[in-house]
Structure formats: C-alpha cells, structure tokens
Motif scaffolding. Structure first.
Motif, PDB file in Angstrom:
ATOM      1  N   TRP A 135       0.972  -1.256  -0.037  1.00  0.00           N
ATOM      2  CA  TRP A 135      -0.079  -0.111   0.028  1.00  0.00           C
ATOM      3  C   TRP A 135       0.979   1.206   0.086  1.00  0.00           C
ATOM      4  O   TRP A 135       1.715   1.262   0.712  1.00  0.00           O
ATOM      5  N   THR A 136       0.600   2.280  -0.824  1.00  0.00           N
ATOM      6  CA  THR A 136       1.388   3.558  -0.782  1.00  0.00           C
ATOM      7  C   THR A 136       0.845   4.424   0.036  1.00  0.00           C
ATOM      8  O   THR A 136      -0.349   4.386   0.340  1.00  0.00           O
ATOM      9  N   GLU A 137       1.632   5.477   0.218  1.00  0.00           N
ATOM     10  CA  GLU A 137       1.148   6.518   0.912  1.00  0.00           C
ATOM     11  C   GLU A 137      -0.019   7.335   0.475  1.00  0.00           C
ATOM     12  O   GLU A 137      -0.889   7.705   1.041  1.00  0.00           O
ATOM     13  N   ARG A 138      -0.214   7.169  -1.153  1.00  0.00           N
ATOM     14  CA  ARG A 138      -1.392   7.844  -1.733  1.00  0.00           C
ATOM     15  C   ARG A 138      -2.638   7.053  -1.341  1.00  0.00           C
ATOM     16  O   ARG A 138      -3.409   7.448  -1.147  1.00  0.00           O
ATOM     17  N   VAL A 140      -3.241   5.277   1.245  1.00  0.00           N
ATOM     18  CA  VAL A 140      -3.745   5.687   2.571  1.00  0.00           C
ATOM     19  C   VAL A 140      -4.243   7.066   2.678  1.00  0.00           C
ATOM     20  O   VAL A 140      -5.357   6.937   3.237  1.00  0.00           O
ATOM     21  N   ALA A 141      -3.883   8.055   1.762  1.00  0.00           N
ATOM     22  CA  ALA A 141      -4.324   9.337   1.794  1.00  0.00           C
ATOM     23  C   ALA A 141      -5.529   9.306   1.284  1.00  0.00           C
ATOM     24  O   ALA A 141      -6.544   9.808   1.833  1.00  0.00           O
TER      25      ALA A 141
END
Length: 832
Positions: A135-138, A140-141
C-alpha cells in the motif's frame, strides 16, 4: 462493559439501521475500489459484533453479515486509533491468526477508523483482497479522505435520527402534559390562565395577580421587551401572536415556552380580547441544542434553507467553506448570495429535492471565489431544505490522476501491442507506426507525426494522424513536405541530434515562422498548433526516429505527466523497432547460413526435382531441417529428408555433419536406403555426436528395361520421419509407410533398419517433407497429415514448383511455427 461502551453500542445499533445498504455509502465504497484498484471495499460498524453495512466487491448476500470482534481486522484498526496497513496478512502478527486471514479471504488489508464527534469510533472503512499488496502513501491518503466522507454521512444519519426522536418525544410530551390556555381581556387588562399555565410559569394559583405585568415579570430579561412589542403589534393589527420566550422560575430554572394567540374584535373591529395557548418547548430546545452541538462539530459543511430559499442555519464548517459568517448568510437568499448556483447542477438538484420530496446526492463544481468541487447531499424537510456538503477537490484530483494513469498505462500497452505485429519488414514497420499514430490521438495531442531514420541516415516521416478527419490529409501533406523545409534548429532535428525531449510552448514561433512561404507553410497555418513536444525514438544507444506531438490552442501545454507518458511510449516504439531490425538482420544471417548448407538438386531426363526450405516465422535461429538429392555412380537418384532435434546453432552444426556423412556413406554403388541409415546411425554413436534426428531416404532406380515399360522402382527406408507420399497418375495417394515406425537416428545403433520397394508409373509425384508442414501448436500431426493429403490431391496437376509453393501456403497460411523442408520429384513420362 462501561457506560461509554453501552452508549457506543447503542449508537452503532441506531446507525446500522440507517446505513445498511445505503446508496450514499455504496457510492463511496465504489469509489474506493476504483481509486485503489482493490478487490473489495467495505464499511463495517462495530457494536457487539462487526456488521458489514455496505461493500463493493463482495458476493450477493454478503452485506449485513456479522463477524465476532475477535476475528475482525476492522476492530484491530479501531483499537489502534490509526490506519491499519497490512501488506501480507499471513505474516503480520497483528492479524495472521484471524479467521478471514486463515481462510484466505484477506491477504492485503488497509483500514481507516471511522470516528464521529466526541471521539466516538464506530467502525472502519477498509480495502482488501486475497493477495498480498504493497500500500502506498497515496493509497492511505485516498482511503483516509473517503473515510472522512463516510464518517460525515454516518454523522448525518445520527443527527437525522436524533432530530426525529426529539420530534416524537416532544409530540408525546405535549400529548401527555397538555397545553395551557389563556384569555387576555384587552379592555380591563385581566389575564386569565388555566391551571396548566399557572404551573408552567411557576406560580401558586393565589399568587398570580392575573396581570400582563406579572406575565412579563416571569420572562427572562433579554426576552421581555421583544415579547411585549410582539404582543402590542398583534393587538394593534388584530393579528396572530406566535412568539417563543424564556421563563425564569423562582427555583432559578429556565424553561422555554411557545405562546400563540389570536385577537378577537367587536362588531366595529376594535380589539376585545386575545385568546391563546402556550406550551413548554424546553425538551425540544434541549434536543435541538444537542443536535446543534453535533452539527457544529461535524467535518462536513451544513446549512438549512426555508421555503423561500433563505438561510436559516449555517454550521461553522459551512462558514469556513462558503467564506462568509452565519450573520452574513442568515436570512439571505441562496440565489442572491451565490449567483453562480443559478442554472447550475446545484439549483437543479435543490429544486428537485423540494418538488419531488426526495433526497438528492451529486457532485458539482462551483467557480471562483469558491473554485472547488463539492460532494452534496440535499434532502427536503417540513421547513424547507437541509444540505450537507464536502469539499472533494483533492479527491477529484486524485480520481482524475488515477484515471489519467490508467489511460496512460492503457495507451502504453496498446502501443506495445500495435508495435509487436507486422514488424517483419520495413513496410510492416510503417503499418505498425500508423496504428500507433492513431492510438496517440487525442490522448496525448491533437495530431502527431512519426519519423524514421533509414540505415543510410536519411530521415523520413512515415506516419501521421489528426483528431479531426477533415485535417488528416493536411497533416499527411505537411509531413511529406516539412523535413525538406525545416531549419537546423527545428525541435525534431534537435531531438534527433541530442537524444533529448523538447517541449515547445509556442511552436508557431519556433517552427512556423521559419518555414518558407508556399504549400508547407500554408499546411502548417491550417493545422494551427500552439504547443508541441518532440521525442527521439532511441534504443540501445541508437536513434531510430522521432515522435512529434502537437496541441492546439484550446489544449494545455504538455505537463510533466504528459511528457513522461510520451517518453514511455517513444521508448516502447524504439525498442520494438530496434528488436525488429535486429531480428531481420539475424534472420538474414540465419537463412544465409542454412541455405549455404543446402545445395541445388540434380536434374535429369527422367525426373524433375524441386526443393524448398522455409525457416520458422517466429525465430531467427538456424534450424535442423535439411534435404538432399544426388545421383549415385550407378545412375540411381537418392532423395533425403531429415530433421535434427533442436532449433539452434548446435542443431544446424549437427545437421551439417549428418548431411555430409550421409552423402559419404550413400555415394557408393549397390548401397540401399536401409544400409545408409544403419551406417549413419553407427557413425553417430561411434563419433559420440549425441545427436537425435529423423530421416527418410527414397532411391529412384533407373533400370533401362523398366524405363522402357514406363515404370520405375522406388526403394525407401524411414528412421522415425513422417512418411513420404506418392501421387499416382490416376490420382491415388500412397503413404510410403511400413507396418510399424522405426527408431530415429541416435537412439540405438543396433536397431534393425528395413527397406521396402514399390513400383510407380511415370508421371507419378513423390513428396518428402519435414514435420513443420503438418504439425504445430495449433495442429496435431494426424490432422495435419490428412490436410496435406487432401491438398496434394487437389493441387497435384500444378507444375511442380507451383505445387510446392501452394502446399506451403495452403497448410500454413498464418506463417510457419517450425522450419519446413520439402523435396518433390515428378517422374517424367516417356514422351516428356
């Protein structure tokens, strides 16, 4: 459980009823699946158990199912009060023992807690699938933003439930406690109250002096003047009283009272009395205050409108988003304060909600000064319209970015697919590039030109396309003329020379003004490009051409994402072109080497011999198929067909050795096909070649007596090879096959080789072939042999060279998957 736990469970119970299968929540899980490209997105509420209230990607009937909290990943997310990011659930100690992980339902998981005001965590929004995932930071955001929208919708559900509960409780209280009545004699000033009203104002019956001043004396100081003025205005106008005020009781308690009355007049219209009623609105006020506190704490903006479209309530978040205070907005008309809403989706949906009495959910853009996208939910109320909305500009941007990324990946994939076909020739390259040019428009620009650099260094524009069909001929004409007219500093030439990407914001200044007057400048003016980007087609250190993409004035100048996509596309094109050119070079080398190992067949007065060799279409490697035809000292003609196992240079080398040894063994009088194969097999073993091969030999006997009778004997032997075929003059087709197949060469040197003779008439045709003609990934050997026999029967009347070519075309029209060698012999008739 604590009292707080009990309250949370009760809240979740209330929310579950309103949220189960809710369309507004379903839209958010649908969006999560699209934006995160995940298998399942789910909203779970956590009471005494986990309940999946809404989901996208689950099988029918799964919504509403429950799971013990001890097996809930959402419960783990809520307990951590932070996003739960699980890349591989089977190895994550936090969740690896939970039932959904053990069953294989969840491999990768991302969960965001759903938190309502007063820090009440009620569940989680999660995305998951059966496979592990990074899972990328994007990611999660994006899910965090969607979770905020879910929490807002749940808050509205809770508020609506509480408002409805307050209304019902108030109505029940009125029914149970009754309403007090009054009769005010306007001439004498006497104010008569019933017992309920006396009690409501905190008087003892004997202590109330039945005066208007006594009534005013019980009111809150801030409400006295306002209430008195309202009553006086009603009396003067013979109107209707409707006023709410606060009553201060002797105990210090304050209660809210709603008073309503009507003036009674005499025959001449003079006011005589006011008759009315009053009732306690404190419970409703308390409930409204609680609701107001929730509305003020909401992350979503919220406002209410009356039936005249005037603002009646605005929460703090709405003040912030709308850029105006509640004092500025209160009583203002929506269409006057926000004129851009007139005629927009906002007006259309708001009016539909009121007229149809149904909830409306939509997304719409409001221009400057707000300059934002909003997710709006509007629903009718008895007093007008309630509206909640979220600024989803960032989410829309993320969604647009995801869509553009998907489009770019699709474009790159389509480009790769287009370039993978028809690259076997220069003409095929140009056809593939034309398909690519059509794919790139309008995704990357309004029109494109693709150029190639020939082996001698000359550049040619080979493909072009315009989004407007009426301008495609103009683009093609410009492409035919531009290279000769360009100045040395033109972007396409600079890209070729430097290997760099060039983005030109004003292509008219960079190129158009440098073109000579005439047809080329006229074509450029008709195309009217505003911006352009030019990229070299470079691979393995070689520049093979250029890609030029043009945009009109109504399309923005290419940004970094556009350039990155075009660069990726150009790289795929260049790599495919370079691979194709290397393939053609290797193929020419391979065919030259293969053919150098094969010789032209002998010709005689009694037989016509034709040979064919065709390498596989899908490989540039040298193969092991071979043929041979030569005349023994006795005059007999030896026909040989063979196939060494493998498709590489080792197979070709082994083929050359076998062919040379076979010629040496067979070029002796008196030796027949069986002995030739036996001696060759012994040599393979004795020399330690480690080669496996099939072979068939047919010897054509040239006995003068037989020739005089129009007959010829064929003597043949076969080592595991497809059987030769004979077409007799009467059309009958015979397979030269024994009772059982014999071993191929290289398996057992002691294997017994048999030899068979058959007599044929002059005019017969003999065909030897390798298995590539009758067998492949899409063709079984038996089926292929049947097809060959059928085709041979239909085509045998053709001249021998045409027959061989026709057989190749008929049996393998889609191209050869394996090498094919043919030897065809036609015995001449006595008069031929």
């Amino acid at each position: 459980m604590t009292a707080a736990d009990d309250a949370r469970v009760e809240l979740v119970r209330q929310l579950t009823g309103g949220a189960l299968g809710a369309r507004n929540l379903q839209r958010l899980t649908d969006l999560a699946v699209r934006l995160l490209d995940c298998d399942v997105a789910q909203i779970s509420l956590l009471g005494e158990v986990q309940t999946a209230v809404v989901a996208t990607g689950l099988p029918p009937g799964a919504v509403g199912t429950q799971l013990p909290l001890g097996d809930s990943l959402c419960a783990v997310a809520v307990s951590g009060a932070a996003p739960l990011v699980v890349e591989d659930a089977t190895t994550d100690p936090r969740v690896q023992d939970l039932a959904p992980v053990r069953s294989g339902e969840i491999g990768g998981y991302l969960g965001i807690p759903l938190v309502l005001p007063e820090n009440r965590a009620v569940g989680a929004l999660c995305a998951y699938g059966p496979k592990a995932r990074s899972w990328t930071e994007r990611d999660v955001a994006v899910l965090r933003q969607l979770a905020s929208s879910v929490a807002t919708e749940l808050q509205l559900t809770a508020v609506a439930a509480e408002l409805e509960g307050n209304r019902l409780r108030f109505e029940l209280a009125i029914d149970a406690a009754g309403i007090g009545s009054f009769d005010w004699d306007l001439r004498s000033g006497r104010l008569i109250w019933d017992d309920r009203l006396v009690e409501l104002f905190g008087f003892e019956r004997g202590a109330f002096d039945e005066s208007f001043d006594a009534f005013l004396g019980r009111l809150h100081p801030e409400d006295r003047q306002r209430t008195a003025e309202a009553a006086q205005a009603v009396v003067e106008q013979n109107g209707v009283l409707d006023v709410e005020y606060r009553v201060q009781l002797p105990s210090g308690e304050t209660r809210w009272v709603q008073g309503r009355g009507r003036v009674v007049v005499d025959d001449e219209g003079r006011p005589l009395r006011m008759i009315g009623a009053a009732y306690d609105t404190t419970p409703q006020r308390d409930g409204d205050a609680r609701v107001a506190r929730v509305l003020e704490a909401m992350k979503a903006a919220f406002f209410t409108l009356d039936r005249e479209w005037r603002f009646t309530y605005v929460n703090a978040e709405a003040e912030r988003v709308l850029g105006a205070s509640r004092e500025e907005l209160h009583s203002g008309v929506l269409w006057e304060l926000f004129p851009a809403a007139v005629g927009s989706d906002f007006e259309r949906h708001y009016r539909a909600a009121v007229e149809l009495g149904s909830e409306r959910m939509f997304e719409a853009y409001y221009p400057a000064p707000l300059d934002a996208w909003f997710e709006v939910r509007a629903w009718p109320t008895p007093d007008g319209l309630s509206v909640s909305f979220l600024d989803v500009t960032e989410r829309r941007a993320a969604e647009e970015q995801a869509r553009r990324s998907t489009d770019r990946l699709s474009l790159v994939a389509q480009t790769t697919s287009a370039m993978s076909a028809s690259l076997g020739s220069v003409a095929g390259e140009e056809r593939a590039l034309q398909r690519v040019a059509e794919l790139l428009v309008p995704g990357l620009g309004d029109w494109v030109i693709l150029s190639l650099v020939d082996e001698d260094g000359r550049m040619r524009d080979v493909a072009s396309w315009h989004r407007d069909a009426a301008l495609r001929r103009t683009v093609a004409r410009y492409a035919a003329l531009r290279l000769a007219a360009l100045q040395p500093g033109a972007p396409v030439l600079r890209a070729l020379a430097s290997g760099q990407v060039f983005v030109v914001g004003d292509v008219a200044a960079a190129v158009g003004r440098t073109l000579p007057p005439g047809e080329v400048s006229d074509a450029f003016a008709a195309l009217a490009p505003r911006s352009a980007m030019t990229l070299p087609l470079a691979a393995r250190g070689r520049t093979l051409g250029a890609l030029s993409i043009y945009r009109s004035a109504d399309v923005p100048v290419p940004d970094e994402d556009d350039v990155a996509t075009a660069h990726d596309v150009a790289g795929r094109i260049a790599l495919a072109l370079d691979n194709a050119r290397l393939y053609r070079q290797q193929r020419r080398l391979a065919e030259g080497l293969q053919r150098s190992l094969l010789t032209a067949p002998p010709q005689s007065d009694v037989a016509e011999i034709v040979v064919r060799y065709h390498p596989a279409m899908a490989a540039a490697e040298v193969g092991g198929d071979w043929y041979d035809a030569f005349v023994q000292p006795s005059g007999a003609t030896m026909l040989v067909i063979g196939d060494v196992v493998g498709h590489d240079t080792e197979a070709a080398a082994a083929m050359g050795q076998l062919r040379g040894m076979l010629r040496g063994v067979a070029y002796r009088d008196g030796i027949g096909p069986a002995r030739v194969l036996g001696d060759l097999d012994a040599a393979v073993q004795g020399l330690g070649m480690g080669t496996l091969a099939t072979a068939a030999i047919v010897r054509i006997e040239l006995d003068d007596d037989e020739l005089a009778t129009g007959l010829t004997r064929l003597c043949w032997s076969n080592a595991g090879h497809p059987p030769p075929l004979v077409v007799h003059p009467d059309g009958r087709i015979e397979e030269l096959a024994g009772q059982r197949a014999e071993l191929m060469l290289g398996v057992d040197a002691a294997a017994r080789r048999t030899e068979t003779e058959t007599t044929v008439e002059h005019g017969s045709t003999v065909l030897l072939y390798t298995d590539g003609l009758v067998e492949g990934r899409d063709l079984l050997l038996d089926e292929g042999t049947e097809r060959l026999i059928a085709a041979l029967g239909e085509l045998v009347e053709l001249p021998l060279p045409e027959l061989c070519d026709a057989l190749l075309d008929r049996l393998r029209p889609e191209g050869l998957q394996d090498d094919v060698a043919l030897v065809a012999v036609r015995l001449r008739s006595q008069d031929g």
